[in-house]
Design a protein around this motif. Structure first.
Motif, PDB file in Angstrom:
ATOM      1  N   GLN A 148       0.862  -1.177   0.000  1.00 38.02           N
ATOM      2  CA  GLN A 148       0.000   0.000   0.000  1.00 38.02           C
ATOM      3  C   GLN A 148       0.892   1.218   0.000  1.00 38.02           C
ATOM      4  O   GLN A 148       2.097   1.123   0.250  1.00 38.02           O
ATOM      5  N   CYS A 149       0.306   2.374  -0.271  1.00 39.40           N
ATOM      6  CA  CYS A 149       1.065   3.623  -0.317  1.00 39.40           C
ATOM      7  C   CYS A 149       0.444   4.631   0.640  1.00 39.40           C
ATOM      8  O   CYS A 149      -0.777   4.695   0.763  1.00 39.40           O
ATOM      9  N   ASP A 150       1.279   5.384   1.325  1.00 45.17           N
ATOM     10  CA  ASP A 150       0.843   6.513   2.142  1.00 45.17           C
ATOM     11  C   ASP A 150       1.556   7.759   1.639  1.00 45.17           C
ATOM     12  O   ASP A 150       2.705   7.689   1.193  1.00 45.17           O
ATOM     13  N   VAL A 151       0.889   8.888   1.748  1.00 45.28           N
ATOM     14  CA  VAL A 151       1.506  10.176   1.445  1.00 45.28           C
ATOM     15  C   VAL A 151       2.035  10.725   2.760  1.00 45.28           C
ATOM     16  O   VAL A 151       1.353  10.673   3.784  1.00 45.28           O
ATOM     17  N   VAL A 152       3.267  11.231   2.742  1.00 44.30           N
ATOM     18  CA  VAL A 152       3.874  11.813   3.939  1.00 44.30           C
ATOM     19  C   VAL A 152       4.230  13.258   3.644  1.00 44.30           C
ATOM     20  O   VAL A 152       4.786  13.568   2.589  1.00 44.30           O
ATOM     21  N   LEU A 153       3.895  14.141   4.565  1.00 46.48           N
ATOM     22  CA  LEU A 153       4.264  15.548   4.470  1.00 46.48           C
ATOM     23  C   LEU A 153       5.196  15.838   5.636  1.00 46.48           C
ATOM     24  O   LEU A 153       4.801  15.705   6.798  1.00 46.48           O
ATOM     25  N   TRP A 200       5.828  15.738  11.179  1.00 54.47           N
ATOM     26  CA  TRP A 200       5.513  14.841  10.072  1.00 54.47           C
ATOM     27  C   TRP A 200       4.042  14.493  10.115  1.00 54.47           C
ATOM     28  O   TRP A 200       3.480  14.294  11.184  1.00 54.47           O
ATOM     29  N   TYR A 201       3.440  14.404   8.941  1.00 53.99           N
ATOM     30  CA  TYR A 201       2.048  13.989   8.830  1.00 53.99           C
ATOM     31  C   TYR A 201       1.943  12.887   7.783  1.00 53.99           C
ATOM     32  O   TYR A 201       2.683  12.892   6.808  1.00 53.99           O
ATOM     33  N   ARG A 202       1.004  11.966   8.004  1.00 53.35           N
ATOM     34  CA  ARG A 202       0.814  10.839   7.089  1.00 53.35           C
ATOM     35  C   ARG A 202      -0.658  10.749   6.713  1.00 53.35           C
ATOM     36  O   ARG A 202      -1.528  10.903   7.552  1.00 53.35           O
ATOM     37  N   ARG A 221       7.655  18.987   2.671  1.00 56.63           N
ATOM     38  CA  ARG A 221       8.079  18.249   1.484  1.00 56.63           C
ATOM     39  C   ARG A 221       7.232  16.989   1.402  1.00 56.63           C
ATOM     40  O   ARG A 221       6.923  16.360   2.413  1.00 56.63           O
ATOM     41  N   LEU A 222       6.865  16.596   0.187  1.00 58.59           N
ATOM     42  CA  LEU A 222       5.988  15.459  -0.020  1.00 58.59           C
ATOM     43  C   LEU A 222       6.789  14.197  -0.284  1.00 58.59           C
ATOM     44  O   LEU A 222       7.698  14.200  -1.111  1.00 58.59           O
ATOM     45  N   GLY A 223       6.444  13.131   0.429  1.00 62.14           N
ATOM     46  CA  GLY A 223       7.045  11.827   0.221  1.00 62.14           C
ATOM     47  C   GLY A 223       5.970  10.776   0.019  1.00 62.14           C
ATOM     48  O   GLY A 223       4.832  10.947   0.449  1.00 62.14           O
ATOM     49  N   LEU A 224       6.331   9.695  -0.647  1.00 65.50           N
ATOM     50  CA  LEU A 224       5.428   8.578  -0.884  1.00 65.50           C
ATOM     51  C   LEU A 224       6.011   7.338  -0.219  1.00 65.50           C
ATOM     52  O   LEU A 224       7.107   6.906  -0.590  1.00 65.50           O
ATOM     53  N   VAL A 225       5.332   6.800   0.781  1.00 65.02           N
ATOM     54  CA  VAL A 225       5.820   5.651   1.539  1.00 65.02           C
ATOM     55  C   VAL A 225       5.135   4.389   1.041  1.00 65.02           C
ATOM     56  O   VAL A 225       3.910   4.337   0.951  1.00 65.02           O
ATOM     57  N   VAL A 226       5.914   3.375   0.723  1.00 64.22           N
ATOM     58  CA  VAL A 226       5.378   2.068   0.361  1.00 64.22           C
ATOM     59  C   VAL A 226       5.462   1.201   1.609  1.00 64.22           C
ATOM     60  O   VAL A 226       6.494   1.149   2.269  1.00 64.22           O
ATOM     61  N   ARG A 227       4.354   0.530   1.916  1.00 67.68           N
ATOM     62  CA  ARG A 227       4.338  -0.325   3.105  1.00 67.68           C
ATOM     63  C   ARG A 227       3.621  -1.627   2.797  1.00 67.68           C
ATOM     64  O   ARG A 227       2.814  -1.716   1.880  1.00 67.68           O
ATOM     65  N   ALA A 228       3.956  -2.638   3.578  1.00 68.57           N
ATOM     66  CA  ALA A 228       3.271  -3.925   3.556  1.00 68.57           C
ATOM     67  C   ALA A 228       2.700  -4.112   4.950  1.00 68.57           C
ATOM     68  O   ALA A 228       3.445  -4.302   5.907  1.00 68.57           O
ATOM     69  N   GLY A 229       1.405  -3.994   5.085  1.00 69.01           N
ATOM     70  CA  GLY A 229       0.783  -4.014   6.409  1.00 69.01           C
ATOM     71  C   GLY A 229       1.219  -2.779   7.184  1.00 69.01           C
ATOM     72  O   GLY A 229       1.045  -1.660   6.731  1.00 69.01           O
TER      73      GLY A 229
END
Length: 183
Positions: free
Chosen positions: A96-101, A107-109, A150-158
């Motif tokens: 899954q993907c989360d947006v991180v600021l 930090w916000y997710r 700054r915008l980041g895209l986090v990939v996670r598994a569970g």
């Protein structure tokens, strides 16, 4: 009843009503931004720093919509990100993907909704069905503290974060609203 007494009763009723409205709005701040952002909007949650994660290179932010002119803003982000190479073929858990600021001190997710991106799958040869490639999210930044993000895209598994792709996209949250910047 004297006219002065009637005025005082009217003022007291008006002040009491304004006080009740203020108390209600204070309690409603948790759900009003989500309601305004629309059906399917995700909450903005505080997050921890992601400095220790693997840095991913294959990502793109295709659509950014902000409207700082309105007080209860709505932000829409759409794009794609690929997990680390080994995970694309051998990963057994869905990604899954989360947006991180992220700013210097906070930090916000924000969670995202999966979006099928056959074009990206074909170009990068991702055939594993459990890998989420495309994403879209909608949220309201009203609860975020002022600052540059700054915008980041986090990939996670569970609940396990696999990596982060930092974009060049910067946002400012201040008294003028939440908007993009090129600083």
């Amino acid at each position: 009843m004297k006219p002065a007494a009637r005025r005082n009763i009217g003022r007291a009723a008006w002040l009491g009503g304004a006080l009740l409205l203020g108390i209600w709005l204070w309690g409603a701040t948790a759900w009003v931004p989500r309601l305004w952002a629309g059906a399917g909007a995700h909450p903005v949650r505080p997050s921890k720093s992601l400095a220790a994660l693997v840095h991913l290179k294959e990502a793109s932010l295709d659509r950014v919509e902000t409207n700082p002119a309105t007080r209860l803003e709505r932000v829409v982000l759409q794009g794609w990100v690929l997990p680390p190479g080994a995970w694309r073929e051998n990963g057994t858990e869905p990604t899954q993907c989360d947006v991180v600021l992220g700013s210097q001190d906070r930090w916000y997710r924000v969670a995202t909704d999966a979006e099928e991106r056959r074009d990206v799958r074909d170009v990068f040869g991702v055939h594993a069905p459990q890998v989420q490639v495309g994403f879209q999210t909608r949220f309201s930044p009203v609860g975020m503290k002022g600052g540059k993000y700054r915008l980041g895209l986090v990939v996670r598994a569970g609940t396990n974060d696999l990596g982060v792709a930092w974009t060049e996209q910067l946002f400012i949250q201040d008294r003028h609203g939440f908007r993009t910047t090129h600083e």
